[in-house]
Design an enzyme around this catalytic site. Structure first.
Site, PDB file in Angstrom:
ATOM      1  CD  GLU A 106      -3.211   0.193   0.227  1.00 42.98           C
ATOM      2  OE1 GLU A 106      -2.761   0.982  -0.634  1.00 42.98           O
ATOM      3  OE2 GLU A 106      -4.423   0.052   0.441  1.00 42.98           O
ATOM      4  CG  PHE A 159      -4.656  16.696   0.406  1.00 39.92           C
ATOM      5  CD1 PHE A 159      -4.211  15.829  -0.583  1.00 39.92           C
ATOM      6  CD2 PHE A 159      -6.013  16.930   0.497  1.00 39.92           C
ATOM      7  CE1 PHE A 159      -5.080  15.220  -1.466  1.00 39.92           C
ATOM      8  CE2 PHE A 159      -6.911  16.342  -0.384  1.00 39.92           C
ATOM      9  CZ  PHE A 159      -6.437  15.482  -1.364  1.00 39.92           C
ATOM     10  NE  ARG A 172      -3.734   7.915  -9.616  1.00 37.74           N
ATOM     11  CZ  ARG A 172      -4.343   7.525  -8.484  1.00 37.74           C
ATOM     12  NH1 ARG A 172      -3.626   7.155  -7.453  1.00 37.74           N
ATOM     13  NH2 ARG A 172      -5.658   7.490  -8.399  1.00 37.74           N
TER      14      ARG A 172
HETATM   15  C1  PRP Z   1      -6.044   5.016  -0.751  1.00 37.83           C
HETATM   16  C2  PRP Z   1      -4.807   4.182  -0.458  1.00 37.83           C
HETATM   17  C3  PRP Z   1      -5.358   3.009   0.278  1.00 37.83           C
HETATM   18  C4  PRP Z   1      -6.515   3.606   1.044  1.00 37.83           C
HETATM   19  C5  PRP Z   1      -6.085   3.884   2.432  1.00 37.83           C
HETATM   20  O1  PRP Z   1      -6.627   4.563  -1.932  1.00 37.83           O
HETATM   21  O2  PRP Z   1      -4.140   3.789  -1.637  1.00 37.83           O
HETATM   22  O3  PRP Z   1      -5.793   1.998  -0.590  1.00 37.83           O
HETATM   23  O4  PRP Z   1      -6.886   4.822   0.374  1.00 37.83           O
HETATM   24  O5  PRP Z   1      -7.119   4.441   3.190  1.00 37.83           O
HETATM   25  P1  PRP Z   1      -7.742   3.741   4.470  1.00 37.83           P
HETATM   26  O6  PRP Z   1      -6.601   3.328   5.391  1.00 37.83           O
HETATM   27  O7  PRP Z   1      -8.592   4.843   5.053  1.00 37.83           O
HETATM   28  O8  PRP Z   1      -8.567   2.562   4.049  1.00 37.83           O
HETATM   29  P2  PRP Z   1      -7.689   5.412  -2.779  1.00 37.83           P
HETATM   30  O9  PRP Z   1      -9.074   4.978  -2.363  1.00 37.83           O
HETATM   31  O10 PRP Z   1      -7.363   6.852  -2.666  1.00 37.83           O
HETATM   32  O11 PRP Z   1      -7.464   4.866  -4.259  1.00 37.83           O
HETATM   33  P3  PRP Z   1      -6.181   5.006  -5.251  1.00 37.83           P
HETATM   34  O12 PRP Z   1      -5.049   4.221  -4.614  1.00 37.83           O
HETATM   35  O13 PRP Z   1      -6.641   4.385  -6.536  1.00 37.83           O
HETATM   36  O14 PRP Z   1      -5.854   6.476  -5.378  1.00 37.83           O
END
Ligand code: PRP
Length: 187
Positions: A106, A159, A172
């Site tokens: 992640e 942010f 990105r």
């Molecule tokens: C983000 C990040 C994780 C998640 C973490 O993904 O990549 O997957 O949020 O947040 P949490 O701990 O509150 O669950 P996002 O939904 O922004 O998608 P992306 O990676 O496609 O930008």
């Protein structure tokens, strides 16, 4: 900073983690994984899309063999509903996980809902072991009690964009992690 990123660099208030620092962090995590997984059957699982850049750099630094796969998930009721439910948009399509030691990759852990859900999901689906790597950790945002097995860097509740992380699908491809100027996301 690279010239071709000029347009997006202007939206960044501060570089939080430079390219060189990221390289050092990723090298450190790769060395830990090399050590911990040398007698295992490693499957790196990239959680799209934010983890793409990190995953690519991390896998190149490993000395041990690994397989790779991807999943894409989204949380229901982003930001407001704290149901903890996760929507699987792209699943793993593998017959048998019973001989796989899965390491979920992640870019960031925030509420913790995504990682805690995925760990349970993969265990229920028969993986031999499931552990997690988060490049960035915002512990102050946690809503469920979850600690990743490997963390690159704890960061404040700012942010952040770049190195895979986006705001409205932009930024990105920036090679560093930066803090976005408030006027970009408040307008
Ligand atoms: C983000 C990040 C994780 C998640 C973490 O993904 O990549 O997957 O949020 O947040 P949490 O701990 O509150 O669950 P996002 O939904 O922004 O998608 P992306 O990676 O496609 O930008």
């Amino acid at each position: 900073m690279r010239v071709h990123h000029d347009v997006w660099d202007q939206d960044v208030e501060q570089v939080l983690i430079s390219e060189q620092e990221l390289d050092e962090i990723v090298s450190r995590i790769a060395a830990q994984i090399d050590q911990d997984y040398k007698d295992k059957n490693l499957l790196l699982l990239c959680i799209l899309k934010g983890s793409l850049v990190f995953m690519g750099d991390l896998m190149k630094k490993l000395s041990i063999p690994c397989e790779i796969d991807c999943m894409k998930v989204s949380s229901y009721g982003h930001g407001t509903v704290t149901s903890g439910r996760i929507n699987i948009l792209l699943d793993l399509h593998r017959q048998d996980l019973s001989e796989k030691d899965i390491l979920i990759i992640e870019d960031i852990i925030d509420s913790g809902k995504t990682l805690s859900y995925l760990v349970s999901y993969l265990r229920i689906n028969g993986a031999r072991s499931v552990r997690t790597v988060a490049l960035l950790d915002k512990p102050s945002r946690r809503e469920v009690d979850y600690t990743p097995d490997y963390v690159g860097r704890e960061i404040p509740d700012a942010f952040v964009v770049g190195y895979g992380l986006d705001f409205g699908e932009k930024y990105r491809s920036l090679p560093y992690v930066g803090i976005l100027k408030p006027e970009i996301y408040t307008n």
